[in-house]
Design a protein around this motif. Structure first.
Motif, PDB file in Angstrom:
ATOM      1  N   ASP A 457       0.827  -1.210   0.000  1.00 30.59           N
ATOM      2  CA  ASP A 457       0.000   0.000   0.000  1.00 30.59           C
ATOM      3  C   ASP A 457       0.858   1.255   0.000  1.00 30.59           C
ATOM      4  OD1 ASP A 457      -2.227  -1.620   0.091  1.00 30.59           O
ATOM      5  OD2 ASP A 457      -2.414  -1.501   2.278  1.00 30.59           O
ATOM      6  N   ARG A 458       1.973   1.192   0.717  1.00 31.44           N
ATOM      7  CA  ARG A 458       2.846   2.359   0.772  1.00 31.44           C
ATOM      8  C   ARG A 458       3.495   2.633  -0.580  1.00 31.44           C
ATOM      9  NH1 ARG A 458       3.203   0.627   6.042  1.00 31.44           N
ATOM     10  NH2 ARG A 458       4.858  -0.883   5.685  1.00 31.44           N
ATOM     11  N   ILE A 459       3.725   1.578  -1.376  1.00 33.12           N
ATOM     12  CA  ILE A 459       4.224   1.806  -2.735  1.00 33.12           C
ATOM     13  C   ILE A 459       3.179   2.571  -3.543  1.00 33.12           C
ATOM     14  CG2 ILE A 459       4.830   0.698  -4.908  1.00 33.12           C
ATOM     15  CD1 ILE A 459       6.276  -1.410  -3.471  1.00 33.12           C
ATOM     16  N   GLU A 460       1.908   2.190  -3.386  1.00 29.47           N
ATOM     17  CA  GLU A 460       0.849   2.900  -4.099  1.00 29.47           C
ATOM     18  C   GLU A 460       0.814   4.369  -3.692  1.00 29.47           C
ATOM     19  OE1 GLU A 460      -0.986   1.898  -6.524  1.00 29.47           O
ATOM     20  OE2 GLU A 460      -0.335  -0.198  -6.519  1.00 29.47           O
ATOM     21  N   HIS A 461       0.954   4.633  -2.386  1.00 29.37           N
ATOM     22  CA  HIS A 461       0.964   6.021  -1.915  1.00 29.37           C
ATOM     23  C   HIS A 461       2.152   6.772  -2.511  1.00 29.37           C
ATOM     24  CE1 HIS A 461      -2.346   5.159   0.616  1.00 29.37           C
ATOM     25  NE2 HIS A 461      -1.683   4.561   1.594  1.00 29.37           N
ATOM     26  N   ALA A 462       3.327   6.110  -2.525  1.00 26.47           N
ATOM     27  CA  ALA A 462       4.528   6.757  -3.070  1.00 26.47           C
ATOM     28  C   ALA A 462       4.379   7.008  -4.566  1.00 26.47           C
ATOM     29  CB  ALA A 462       5.755   5.889  -2.797  1.00 26.47           C
ATOM     30  N   LEU A 463       3.738   6.070  -5.270  1.00 27.35           N
ATOM     31  CA  LEU A 463       3.504   6.271  -6.701  1.00 27.35           C
ATOM     32  C   LEU A 463       2.586   7.468  -6.939  1.00 27.35           C
ATOM     33  CD1 LEU A 463       3.055   2.593  -7.934  1.00 27.35           C
ATOM     34  CD2 LEU A 463       4.696   4.243  -8.850  1.00 27.35           C
ATOM     35  N   LEU A 501      10.186   7.176  -3.486  1.00 24.47           N
ATOM     36  CA  LEU A 501       9.581   6.040  -4.186  1.00 24.47           C
ATOM     37  C   LEU A 501      10.556   4.879  -4.287  1.00 24.47           C
ATOM     38  CD1 LEU A 501       7.398   4.687  -5.933  1.00 24.47           C
ATOM     39  CD2 LEU A 501       8.329   5.926  -7.908  1.00 24.47           C
ATOM     40  N   ARG A 502      11.800   5.159  -4.622  1.00 23.26           N
ATOM     41  CA  ARG A 502      12.803   4.098  -4.727  1.00 23.26           C
ATOM     42  C   ARG A 502      13.046   3.450  -3.369  1.00 23.26           C
ATOM     43  NH1 ARG A 502      13.708  -0.001  -6.546  1.00 23.26           N
ATOM     44  NH2 ARG A 502      12.880   1.035  -8.410  1.00 23.26           N
ATOM     45  N   THR A 504      10.971   3.284  -0.814  1.00 24.04           N
ATOM     46  CA  THR A 504       9.778   2.523  -0.441  1.00 24.04           C
ATOM     47  C   THR A 504       9.710   1.205  -1.204  1.00 24.04           C
ATOM     48  OG1 THR A 504       8.593   4.586  -0.006  1.00 24.04           O
ATOM     49  CG2 THR A 504       7.264   2.607  -0.297  1.00 24.04           C
ATOM     50  N   ALA A 505      10.026   1.242  -2.493  1.00 23.91           N
ATOM     51  CA  ALA A 505      10.003   0.020  -3.298  1.00 23.91           C
ATOM     52  C   ALA A 505      11.058  -0.970  -2.830  1.00 23.91           C
ATOM     53  CB  ALA A 505      10.215   0.361  -4.769  1.00 23.91           C
ATOM     54  N   ASP A 506      12.240  -0.490  -2.506  1.00 23.27           N
ATOM     55  CA  ASP A 506      13.303  -1.377  -2.023  1.00 23.27           C
ATOM     56  C   ASP A 506      12.917  -2.033  -0.702  1.00 23.27           C
ATOM     57  OD1 ASP A 506      14.868  -0.855  -4.215  1.00 23.27           O
ATOM     58  OD2 ASP A 506      16.130   0.637  -3.213  1.00 23.27           O
ATOM     59  N   ALA A 507      12.307  -1.244   0.198  1.00 24.43           N
ATOM     60  CA  ALA A 507      11.894  -1.794   1.494  1.00 24.43           C
ATOM     61  C   ALA A 507      10.813  -2.853   1.315  1.00 24.43           C
ATOM     62  CB  ALA A 507      11.397  -0.674   2.407  1.00 24.43           C
ATOM     63  N   ALA A 508       9.842  -2.596   0.453  1.00 27.08           N
ATOM     64  CA  ALA A 508       8.759  -3.557   0.244  1.00 27.08           C
ATOM     65  C   ALA A 508       9.260  -4.829  -0.434  1.00 27.08           C
ATOM     66  CB  ALA A 508       7.653  -2.918  -0.596  1.00 27.08           C
ATOM     67  N   ALA A 509      10.265  -4.703  -1.293  1.00 30.32           N
ATOM     68  CA  ALA A 509      10.758  -5.868  -2.035  1.00 30.32           C
ATOM     69  C   ALA A 509      11.384  -6.914  -1.117  1.00 30.32           C
ATOM     70  CB  ALA A 509      11.783  -5.424  -3.079  1.00 30.32           C
ATOM     71  N   GLY A 510      11.806  -6.509   0.072  1.00 32.49           N
ATOM     72  CA  GLY A 510      12.438  -7.457   0.977  1.00 32.49           C
ATOM     73  C   GLY A 510      11.512  -8.069   2.008  1.00 32.49           C
ATOM     74  N   GLU A 511      10.206  -7.787   1.901  1.00 33.78           N
ATOM     75  CA  GLU A 511       9.255  -8.340   2.864  1.00 33.78           C
ATOM     76  C   GLU A 511       8.741  -9.702   2.400  1.00 33.78           C
ATOM     77  OE1 GLU A 511       8.389  -7.669   5.755  1.00 33.78           O
ATOM     78  OE2 GLU A 511       9.048  -5.608   6.084  1.00 33.78           O
ATOM     79  N   TRP A 512       8.460 -10.575   3.367  1.00 31.72           N
ATOM     80  CA  TRP A 512       7.825 -11.864   3.079  1.00 31.72           C
ATOM     81  C   TRP A 512       6.308 -11.684   3.043  1.00 31.72           C
ATOM     82  CZ3 TRP A 512      10.082 -16.828   5.694  1.00 31.72           C
ATOM     83  CH2 TRP A 512      11.383 -17.037   5.229  1.00 31.72           C
ATOM     84  N   TRP A 513       5.639 -12.751   2.573  1.00 32.77           N
ATOM     85  CA  TRP A 513       4.181 -12.804   2.549  1.00 32.77           C
ATOM     86  C   TRP A 513       3.608 -11.540   1.909  1.00 32.77           C
ATOM     87  CZ3 TRP A 513       4.538 -17.534   3.644  1.00 32.77           C
ATOM     88  CH2 TRP A 513       5.299 -17.998   4.712  1.00 32.77           C
ATOM     89  N   GLN A 514       4.213 -11.130   0.833  1.00 31.78           N
ATOM     90  CA  GLN A 514       3.818  -9.895   0.174  1.00 31.78           C
ATOM     91  C   GLN A 514       3.171 -10.199  -1.166  1.00 31.78           C
ATOM     92  OE1 GLN A 514       2.874  -6.498   0.184  1.00 31.78           O
ATOM     93  NE2 GLN A 514       4.673  -6.460   1.527  1.00 31.78           N
ATOM     94  N   ARG A 515       2.094  -9.491  -1.467  1.00 31.11           N
ATOM     95  CA  ARG A 515       1.488  -9.654  -2.778  1.00 31.11           C
ATOM     96  C   ARG A 515       2.437  -9.102  -3.841  1.00 31.11           C
ATOM     97  NH1 ARG A 515      -1.455  -5.274  -0.551  1.00 31.11           N
ATOM     98  NH2 ARG A 515      -1.258  -3.338  -1.737  1.00 31.11           N
ATOM     99  N   ALA A 516       2.138  -9.434  -5.095  1.00 28.16           N
ATOM    100  CA  ALA A 516       2.991  -8.990  -6.193  1.00 28.16           C
ATOM    101  C   ALA A 516       3.102  -7.466  -6.200  1.00 28.16           C
ATOM    102  CB  ALA A 516       2.421  -9.481  -7.520  1.00 28.16           C
ATOM    103  N   LEU A 517       4.305  -6.985  -6.400  1.00 31.39           N
ATOM    104  CA  LEU A 517       4.553  -5.551  -6.369  1.00 31.39           C
ATOM    105  C   LEU A 517       4.476  -4.954  -7.776  1.00 31.39           C
ATOM    106  CD1 LEU A 517       7.588  -5.523  -3.906  1.00 31.39           C
ATOM    107  CD2 LEU A 517       5.172  -5.188  -3.381  1.00 31.39           C
ATOM    108  N   PRO A 518       4.033  -3.708  -7.891  1.00 28.98           N
ATOM    109  CA  PRO A 518       3.917  -3.059  -9.212  1.00 28.98           C
ATOM    110  C   PRO A 518       5.275  -2.561  -9.702  1.00 28.98           C
ATOM    111  CG  PRO A 518       3.200  -1.554  -7.507  1.00 28.98           C
ATOM    112  CD  PRO A 518       3.511  -2.855  -6.809  1.00 28.98           C
TER     113      PRO A 518
END
Length: 550
Positions: A457-463, A501-502, A504-518
Motif C-alpha cells: 500500500d505504501r508503494i501505491e501512496h509513493a507512486l 519512491l525508490r 519505499t520500493a526497495d523496502a517492500a521488495a524485501g518483505e515476506w508474505w507480500q502480494r505482487a509488487l507493481p
C-alpha cells in the motif's frame, strides 16, 4: 492505464554469503572511532584513579553518545547530539527506577522490550543514523539488571549527564578545524555518484541503478546544505557543485565525469571549495531560493505509520528473547534482548542478514575474548585499555560489515561486565553464546510472525505522490514565464518524491508474505520523473552550460 503488477514470489530467498561480504570502509571511519575513545577514556580513567570503576556503566551511557551524528553539519549535529544525550538519559532513568522498584526478571525484561521498541521508533522517525537504537537499548537493558536503590538513581544519572556533556564537546570539536567537513563530504559523494551515472551515458543495464543512487546522493547533499543555517561563502560554492551534479543527471552524455571527480577530490581536506563560476546568472534561481526547505516535510504520524510493524516486531521479539533466556536459566537475559533489538531493519530480508552478521560476529568475538581474557585480568588498567582498544576497533570496522565490528563489540561488552567485579570467563562466554543464539532465532521468528502486508500500500501512496509531484512540475514548466521559486520548489518536490519512491520500493521488495509488487509501474514512474527533472534543469538554463564545457 496501469499495467498489471509483475509476478513476485510470496517468499523470497534469504542471502547467506552475501550478508557477510565486506564493503569499502567509510571515508570517515576514523572519526567515530577516535571520538569514541576520546569520549570514553577520560571518564573511565578518572573512575579508575578513584577506585570506582564499578560506576563506569553510567558514564559509558553518556560517553557512547559521541558515536552519533558524524555525517551531520555541525549546526545540525549540535542539536542532534543534545537530543541523543537527553534520550539516553531518559532511557537510563526509566531503567534505573525500574531496577530500584523490582527485582522480578520478567517485569524487567518486559520494561526493556518496551524501551527498545520506543527507542527504535524514535531513532527511525528522526533518522538519527548509525548506530541507531542499538546502543540506547544496550545501555537501558543492562541498567535494568544493575542492583539499584532509588536514592542512588540521581547520582548515577548525574554521572551519565556529565559524560554526555563531554561527549557533546568531543562530537563538536572537529568543527573548529574543518567547520564545513560534513557538507563537503556530502557534496563530494553527490559529485562522484553523478560521475558514475554520467559514465553510463544514460543507457545500459547499470544506468537505472546508478541514476537512482546519484539522485539519492544529490538529495542528501541538498538536505545537508539546507541544515547549515546561514548561506556562507563556502556553502554557496558547495551549492553550485551540487547543481553541477544535478546537471549531470539531466545530461549524462554531455557531462565530463572526470571533471566532477576532480571537484570531489578537491573537497577533501581543508583547502578552498572549488567554485564553478561558469554557471553565471543561470543558476541564480537555484541558489537564491530556500523553497526546498518546505519540501517533503511530513507530520509525525505520517512518518511513524510505516514503522508500526517494525516497532511491534521489536517489542515482541525482544520480550520473547528475554523470556526464553530466563527460561533457560541464563544469568544475563538482557544480552538476548539486545541481540533481538539489533536485528530489526527495514524488511525481513535485511533483518535476516543482520541476524547472520550478529551471530557470526558474536561467536568470533567470544573466541577473541577467550584469547585476551588472561591479559585483561592482570589489572584494572589492562581491563580499561583493552576496552578502549576494542571500542576503537568496533567503530573502525563496523562500516565495512556489521559482523566485522561485532567481533570487537562482543569482547568489549564482556569486559564491561567485569568493571564491577571479576567474573569467570567460561560462564561469561557460555551466557553470551546462548543469548546470541536465542536472541537471533527468537527475534527473527518474531519478524516473520509480524507481517508487513501494508508495504505494498505504501508503494501505491509513493507512486501517487510521485505522479502528483510530476504533474505539478509539468504544469509549472508549461507556463510561459514561471516564477523562479515555483519552478525550484516543484523540482525539489519531484526529486524528493522520486527518491522516496525508490526507498519505499526497495523496502517492500524485501518483505515476506507480500502480494505482487507493481515493479513495472515503479520503473515507469521513476523514468518519467527523471525526464521531468531533466526538463526543469534545461528550463533553468543549465543544460547548455554543461554541454559547452564537455
Amino acid at each position: 492505464m496501469s499495467s498489471a503488477p509483475s509476478p513476485s514470489p510470496r517468499v523470497r530467498r534469504l542471502p547467506l554469503a552475501g550478508a557477510l561480504r565486506l564493503g569499502r570502509p567509510s571515508d570517515i571511519w576514523f572519526k567515530p572511532a577516535l571520538s569514541s575513545v576520546a569520549s570514553i577514556a577520560p571518564p573511565n580513567l578518572t573512575l579508575l584513579a578513584l577506585g570506582r570503576l564499578d560506576l563506569a556503566m553510567y558514564t559509558m551511557a553518556g560517553s557512547l553518545c559521541a558515536l552519533y551524528a558524524h555525517n551531520r553539519p555541525y549546526a545540525a549535529r549540535a542539536r542532534a547530539l543534545a537530543w541523543v544525550v537527553l534520550g539516553m538519559l531518559g532511557g537510563l532513568a526509566v531503567a534505573l527506577i525500574a531496577a530500584s522498584l523490582t527485582t522480578n526478571a520478567v517485569v524487567l525484561v518486559t520494561v526493556g522490550a518496551l524501551l527498545a521498541a520506543v527507542q527504535k521508533a524514535v531513532c527511525d522517525v528522526t533518522r538519527i543514523g548509525p548506530p541507531g537504537h542499538v546502543v540506547l537499548a544496550f545501555i537501558s537493558s543492562a541498567s535494568l539488571f544493575a542492583p539499584q536503590t532509588l536514592s542512588q538513581v540521581p547520582g548515577h544519572l548525574a554521572l551519565g549527564a556529565a559524560a554526555g556533556a563531554w561527549a557533546w564537546i568531543v562530537g563538536m570539536a572537529p568543527g573548529l578545524v574543518r567547520p564545513h567537513g560534513p557538507e563537503r563530504r556530502a557534496t563530494a559523494h553527490a559529485l562522484n555518484a553523478a560521475a558514475a551515472y554520467a559514465e553510463t551515458l544514460g543507457s545500459g543495464d547499470a544506468a537505472a541503478r546508478t541514476r537512482a543512487a546519484a539522485a539519492a546522493a544529490v538529495h542528501g547533499a541538498w538536505q545537508s546544505l539546507l541544515s547549515t543555517g546561514a548561506r556562507s561563502a563556502p556553502r554557496r560554492a558547495l551549492e553550485r557543485l551540487v547543481v553541477r551534479a544535478e546537471v549531470a543527471l539531466a545530461a549524462p552524455a554531455d557531462t565530463d565525469a572526470e571533471r566532477l571527480r576532480d571537484w570531489a577530490r578537491a573537497l577533501r581536506g581543508t583547502g578552498p571549495v572549488p567554485y564553478p563560476d561558469d554557471l553565471g546568472d543561470a543558476a541564480d534561481e537555484l541558489l537564491g531560493v530556500e523553497a526546498e526547505l518546505a519540501v517533503g516535510q511530513r507530520t509525525l504520524l505520517e512518518r511513524l505509520g510505516p514503522l508500526g510493524p517494525i516497532v511491534l516486531r521489536t517489542a515482541l521479539g525482544c520480550a520473547l528473547a528475554g523470556y526464553v533466556s530466563l527460561a533457560l536459566g541464563v544469568g544475563r537475559p538482557y544480552w538476548a534482548l539486545v541481540t533481538a533489538a539489533s536485528l530489526y531493519q527495514a524488511n525481513v530480508t535485511l533483518t535476516w542478514s543482520r541476524g547472520v552478521q550478529r551471530v557470526v560476529g558474536n561467536l568470533v568475538g567470544v573466541l577473541v575474548f577467550a584469547a585476551i581474557a588472561p591479559l585483561a585480568h592482570l589489572s584494572q588498567v589492562a581491563l580499561v585499555l583493552f576496552c578502549l582498544a576494542f571500542n576503537f576497533g568496533a567503530e573502525a570496522l563496523i562500516g565495512r560489515n556489521y559482523w566485522l565490528g561485532s567481533i570487537c563489540v562482543t569482547p568489549m561488552a564482556l569486559l564491561i561486565t567485569e568493571f564491577a567485579r571479576s567474573q569467570q570467563p567460561g560462564e561469561l562466554m557460555t551466557d553470551r553464546v546462548v543469548d546470541t543464539l536465542v536472541g537471533a532465532l527468537v527475534g527473527f521468528v518474531a519478524a516473520i510472525a509480524v507481517t508487513n502486508r501494508r508495504a505494498g500500500d505504501r508503494i501505491e501512496h509513493a507512486l501517487r505522490a510521485t505522479e502528483r509531484a510530476r504533474d505539478h512540475a509539468v504544469t509549472i514548466l508549461a507556463e510561459e514565464r514561471p516564477e523562479a521559486g515555483d519552478l525550484e520548489s516543484a523540482r525539489r518536490g519531484l526529486a524528493a518524491a522520486v527518491v522516496e519512491l525508490r526507498a519505499t520500493a526497495d523496502a517492500a521488495a524485501g518483505e515476506w508474505w507480500q502480494r505482487a509488487l507493481p515493479e513495472e509501474r515503479v520503473m515507469r514512474a521513476e523514468q518519467a520523473g527523471h525526464r521531468t527533472l531533466a526538463a526543469t534543469v534545461r528550463r533553468q538554463g543549465l543544460h547548455s552550460l554543461e554541454g559547452a564545457q564537455a
